[in-house]
Design a protein around this motif. Structure first.
Motif, PDB file in Angstrom:
ATOM      1  N   GLY A   6      80.724  70.236 -85.903  1.00  0.00           N
ATOM      2  CA  GLY A   6      81.846  70.913 -86.544  1.00  0.00           C
ATOM      3  C   GLY A   6      83.060  70.005 -86.611  1.00  0.00           C
ATOM      4  O   GLY A   6      83.057  68.914 -86.031  1.00  0.00           O
ATOM      5  N   PRO A   7      84.112  70.442 -87.330  1.00  0.00           N
ATOM      6  CA  PRO A   7      85.296  69.602 -87.513  1.00  0.00           C
ATOM      7  C   PRO A   7      86.174  69.526 -86.261  1.00  0.00           C
ATOM      8  O   PRO A   7      85.981  70.308 -85.321  1.00  0.00           O
ATOM      9  N   ALA A   8      87.158  68.606 -86.285  1.00  0.00           N
ATOM     10  CA  ALA A   8      88.101  68.451 -85.172  1.00  0.00           C
ATOM     11  C   ALA A   8      88.855  69.752 -84.924  1.00  0.00           C
ATOM     12  O   ALA A   8      89.285  70.406 -85.872  1.00  0.00           O
ATOM     13  N   ALA A  93      93.046  56.336 -85.645  1.00  0.00           N
ATOM     14  CA  ALA A  93      92.322  55.114 -86.019  1.00  0.00           C
ATOM     15  C   ALA A  93      90.804  55.309 -86.048  1.00  0.00           C
ATOM     16  O   ALA A  93      90.082  54.573 -86.715  1.00  0.00           O
ATOM     17  N   VAL A  94      90.310  56.332 -85.332  1.00  0.00           N
ATOM     18  CA  VAL A  94      88.871  56.426 -85.083  1.00  0.00           C
ATOM     19  C   VAL A  94      88.031  56.664 -86.341  1.00  0.00           C
ATOM     20  O   VAL A  94      86.914  56.143 -86.451  1.00  0.00           O
ATOM     21  N   SER A  95      88.569  57.386 -87.330  1.00  0.00           N
ATOM     22  CA  SER A  95      87.763  57.662 -88.530  1.00  0.00           C
ATOM     23  C   SER A  95      87.342  56.380 -89.236  1.00  0.00           C
ATOM     24  O   SER A  95      86.226  56.302 -89.758  1.00  0.00           O
ATOM     25  N   ALA A  96      88.260  55.388 -89.274  1.00  0.00           N
ATOM     26  CA  ALA A  96      87.952  54.133 -89.966  1.00  0.00           C
ATOM     27  C   ALA A  96      86.790  53.425 -89.268  1.00  0.00           C
ATOM     28  O   ALA A  96      85.903  52.857 -89.924  1.00  0.00           O
ATOM     29  N   THR A 172     100.521  67.814 -86.501  1.00  0.00           N
ATOM     30  CA  THR A 172      99.097  67.787 -86.161  1.00  0.00           C
ATOM     31  C   THR A 172      98.258  68.204 -87.352  1.00  0.00           C
ATOM     32  O   THR A 172      97.217  67.608 -87.647  1.00  0.00           O
ATOM     33  N   GLN A 173      98.737  69.226 -88.075  1.00  0.00           N
ATOM     34  CA  GLN A 173      97.983  69.724 -89.221  1.00  0.00           C
ATOM     35  C   GLN A 173      97.896  68.658 -90.318  1.00  0.00           C
ATOM     36  O   GLN A 173      96.850  68.480 -90.940  1.00  0.00           O
ATOM     37  N   ARG A 178      94.373  64.566 -92.980  1.00  0.00           N
ATOM     38  CA  ARG A 178      94.012  63.193 -93.351  1.00  0.00           C
ATOM     39  C   ARG A 178      92.671  62.820 -92.714  1.00  0.00           C
ATOM     40  O   ARG A 178      91.803  62.221 -93.336  1.00  0.00           O
ATOM     41  N   ARG A 179      92.529  63.171 -91.427  1.00  0.00           N
ATOM     42  CA  ARG A 179      91.319  62.837 -90.688  1.00  0.00           C
ATOM     43  C   ARG A 179      90.109  63.595 -91.232  1.00  0.00           C
ATOM     44  O   ARG A 179      89.029  63.034 -91.373  1.00  0.00           O
TER      45      ARG A 179
END
Ligand code: DC
Length: 225
Positions: A6-8, A93-96, A172-173, A178-179
């Motif tokens: 599931g999503p963050a 940074a983690v998504s990249a 945060t939203q 973006r993430r």
């Protein structure tokens, strides 16, 4: 084995840990592995905007991930990074890093090894992430896809970061949106996953729902397979 995707901010970690505790299973947080690698790359000044750089250096990070749901620790090169991997710097940074195909192949192989070991030992494991039921362990007998509205997810995430006065629900939203966009390529819901919307329901109820899905899907204790 139980897969929770599931999503963050949908509440995967708390729910997956709670399920592992109540069924006495091991627990694997695959997101923590992507975070630990990202932390290490940043600490070693690797330019994470260049996928080839990430792929060339990723094996320098020796990641050891604990599977105790009561104390999920993660180490890189022997150092405990359980706290540092939760910073906004790493979150943004983690998504990249997670989008680099060589990184995914490398970490998925490690995840399969950990899951295989737990299953072979007869312990069983709850693994959480984005692609567990679809890619990492499509053979998992129990698969859950946990969702929540965008606002509920942002609220949960900003509560996690409550120590930082610069962090508001709105910020945060925005960062989460973006993430979500960058993570969507990695998020694959298995066709046979049961969806649970955690908006407005308590953690205990989510855990109970997952436990009863596990019971009904496996008629007892076969989730150790
Ligand atoms: O669940 P989390 O926020 O700790 O995940 C961190 C990042 O890792 C997130 O950007 C998505 C990525 N991730 C992934 O690509 N595949 C997984 N199985 C788990 C996480």
């Amino acid at each position: 084995m139980i897969a929770v995707d599931g999503p963050a901010g949908a509440g995967k970690s708390s729910a997956a840990r709670g399920v592992a505790r109540s069924l006495s299973l091991s627990y694997l947080d695959t997101g923590a592995m992507y975070r630990a690698l990202t932390w290490w790359l940043l600490a070693n000044q690797v330019d994470i905007s260049i996928p080839a750089e990430v792929a060339a250096h990723m094996r320098g990070a020796v990641i050891e991930v604990g599977t105790d749901p009561d104390a999920p620790r993660i180490r890189v090169g022997g150092a405990d990074v359980s706290g540092p991997i939760r910073t906004r710097e790493v979150s943004n940074a983690v998504s990249a890093v997670a989008a680099v195909p060589q990184v995914r192949a490398h970490l998925i192989a490690q995840q399969r090894e950990i899951i295989g070991r737990a299953v072979a030992a007869g312990d069983g494991i709850v693994a959480e992430g984005r692609d567990i039921g679809s890619v990492v362990a499509p053979e998992a007998p129990v698969k859950v896809f946990l969702t929540a509205t965008e606002t509920a997810r942002a609220r949960r995430r900003s509560a996690d970061l409550a120590g930082d006065p610069a962090v508001t629900v709105a910020l945060t939203q925005a960062e989460q949106a973006r993430r979500d966009g960058r993570d969507s390529a990695q998020m694959a819901r298995a066709a046979d996953a049961v969806e649970i919307d955690s908006t407005g329901i308590g953690l205990d109820e989510v855990i109970q729902k997952i436990v009863s899905i596990a019971m009904s899907r496996t008629a007892g204790a076969a989730w150790t397979t």
